[in-house]
Write an enzyme that holds these catalytic residues in place. Structure first.
Site, PDB file in Angstrom:
ATOM      1  N   TYR A 257       0.814  -1.225   0.200  1.00  0.00           N
ATOM      2  CA  TYR A 257      -0.145  -0.196  -0.129  1.00  0.00           C
ATOM      3  C   TYR A 257       0.918   1.227   0.109  1.00  0.00           C
ATOM      4  CZ  TYR A 257      -3.446  -3.469   1.323  1.00  0.00           C
ATOM      5  OH  TYR A 257      -4.225  -4.713   1.326  1.00  0.00           O
TER       6      TYR A 257
ATOM      7  N   ASP B 153      -3.226 -14.449  -2.081  1.00  0.00           N
ATOM      8  CA  ASP B 153      -3.067 -14.792  -0.667  1.00  0.00           C
ATOM      9  C   ASP B 153      -4.079 -14.974   0.236  1.00  0.00           C
ATOM     10  OD1 ASP B 153      -0.289 -14.667  -1.684  1.00  0.00           O
ATOM     11  OD2 ASP B 153       0.054 -12.424  -0.746  1.00  0.00           O
TER      12      ASP B 153
END
Ligand code: FES
Ligand code: FE2
Ligand code: FE2
Lengths: 87, 376
Positions: free
Chosen positions: B123, B238
């Site tokens: 991020y 994931d």
């Protein structure tokens, strides 16, 4: 016409899937125009989980998603006989 | 029972339950009670990726061309995901490692948490590219009402389990009074807290990301923010694996042979587990409403997003033995699937948009001469 198995999904009209294992069960359902559920298509997410009421499948990959009794992961298995399932 | 980093009791690992047996001593994988967790470790490691491998520089232009309401959607989602991965990058370790009893599960928890830290780092990678100073976006995470409300709900089950585990590990079972509050500590109560916590984590991994994912992939459908979308696809892959692990744990308690007391607790707390799940669904729908409060974006609106949440919620509920609660049985966003397919998400070196392909390769200074006659 090569050999096929008869598969009934969600009480829909019976479809035929190739018996030679050339398609995963999920691909075979899609080829027959059935709306399928999936994410990973490689056996680890469990999104394609289906109930197998009758018949036999064989896994071509090691399933990583949890499979409770009576369930199968169509993205990594092939039909080994005629089948009745809920998807 | 005080925690020991190398418990010298000679317990038989094959007879230990997943949690609240003896603390793990030797990290050995030659004999395993639940070998699925080693398979999950291998899978997670095979997924390894680094945010820096994905070139997000072209997204800047797309971002500048967005309407204000689209910018709000995009940035709010990143903030929310940052919150989720901040929690997940530490909490499984802190909450579950002190009480885990199987080496393969202990290592899975560490591997899982580690992969969440990659998400957190990505991020910053995305935001650095969009803003010369991404500080404001991060600062807002602890001040934004909408985010804080979710943070409370996400962290409380973890915090409760962690605190009571600390009491138990320092004082043992019994009534413990701290600052005039008396806590009744028993292993059974701790197991209940563990069960609720695992259900809350399962709901987090199962649905809390999907409103954000859908927005990201809706931008990608318009060929916007494609670098970002590539990262989110890796994250989604994931998360799917993490979800499988919590589904395994919940199912092993209910259907497998692990800890008979956990099986009883799973039955006893079935309603609470359902409630944890449905309230996460409601919060996600409220999140969709917040995202679109200034206007929607092409290809998505609040209604369809809520239908999608219900659709995946049904799947996820069935996966842990709960009855599906929603009418939405068909997929209202069929294009989502292509972003969630695992095979489509390889980070390939030959792809032009990847700036630094360094996986499995030594990151060192190489002069042109070292390549001899190679044509690159
Ligand atoms: S689609 Fe993921 S397990 Fe079948
Ligand atoms: Fe994550
Ligand atoms: Fe996760």
């Amino acid at each position: 016409m090569s050999e096929t198995f008869k598969v009934r999904v969600n009480q829909l009209p019976v479809i035929e899937v190739p018996a030679d294992g050339s398609q995963s069960l999920l691909e075979a359902l899609e080829a027959a125009g059935i709306e399928t559920r999936y994410h990973c298509r490689t056996g680890f997410c469990g999104a394609c989980r289906s109930k197998l009421h009758e018949g036999e499948v064989e896994y071509v990959n090691d399933p990583l998603a949890y499979i409770r009794p009576g369930e199968v992961l169509p993205c990594i298995c092939i039909a080994k006989s005629d089948l009745i399932l809920d998807h | 029972m005080r925690y020991s980093t190398f418990n010298q009791t000679n317990a038989n690992p094959l007879g230990e339950p997943m949690f609240f047996g003896n603390p793990v001593n030797v990290a050995r994988y030659d004999q395993q009670r639940h070998s699925i967790f080693e398979k999950l470790i291998e899978k997670q490691l095979s997924f390894f990726w680094r945010p820096e491998e994905v070139d997000v520089s072209r997204d800047r232009v797309d971002f500048q061309a967005m309407t204000d309401s689209e910018k709000h959607i995009f940035i709010s989602n990143l903030k929310y995901q940052t919150l989720l991965d901040s929690v997940q990058g530490r909490s499984p370790n802190i909450a579950f490692l002190p009480i885990v009893s199987l080496p393969e599960l202990e290592t899975w928890i560490e591997t899982w948490s580690f992969s969440e830290t990659i998400h957190s780092r990505s991020y910053t990678h995305i935001l650095r590219n969009l803003f010369s100073d991404p500080g404001k976006v991060f600062d807002d995470i602890v001040m934004n009402d909408q985010i804080c409300r979710r943070a409370t709900d996400i962290s409380r089950y973890y915090d409760d389990l962690i605190f009571h585990t600390q009491l138990w590990q320092t004082h043992g079972e019994g009534d413990i009074t701290i600052d005039d509050v008396t806590y009744h500590v028993t292993v059974r109560e701790l197991k209940k807290k563990l069960f609720l916590c695992m259900n809350s984590v399962n709901a987090l991994e199962a649905i809390r990301f999907y409103v954000s994912f859908a927005c990201t992939f809706a931008f990608a459908e318009r060929e916007m923010m494609e670098g970002n979308s590539k990262i989110i696809r890796l994250i989604a892959r994931d998360e799917n694996l993490h979800l499988t692990s919590t589904q395994h744990i919940l199912n092993l308690w209910q259907y497998g042979d692990d800890d008979p007391e956990m099986k009883e607790i799973a039955e006893e707390l079935r309603e609470e587990a359902l409630e944890i799940f449905t309230s996460a669904v409601e919060q996600e729908k409220q999140w969709a409403a917040y995202l679109f409060e200034n206007g929607s974006m092409i290809g998505l609106n609040k209604e369809i997003l809520c239908q999608y949440v219900e659709y995946i919620a049904n799947l996820r509920m069935q996966a842990i033995g709960l009855d599906p609660q929603y009418n939405q049985t068909s997929n209202p966003l069929p294009w989502m699937n292509k972003y969630l397919v695992s095979d489509n998400v390889q980070v390939a070196p030959q792809e032009a948009e990847i700036s630094s392909y360094l996986v499995g390769q030594i990151d060192s200074e190489v002069s042109a001469g070292d390549f001899g006659d190679f044509d690159l």
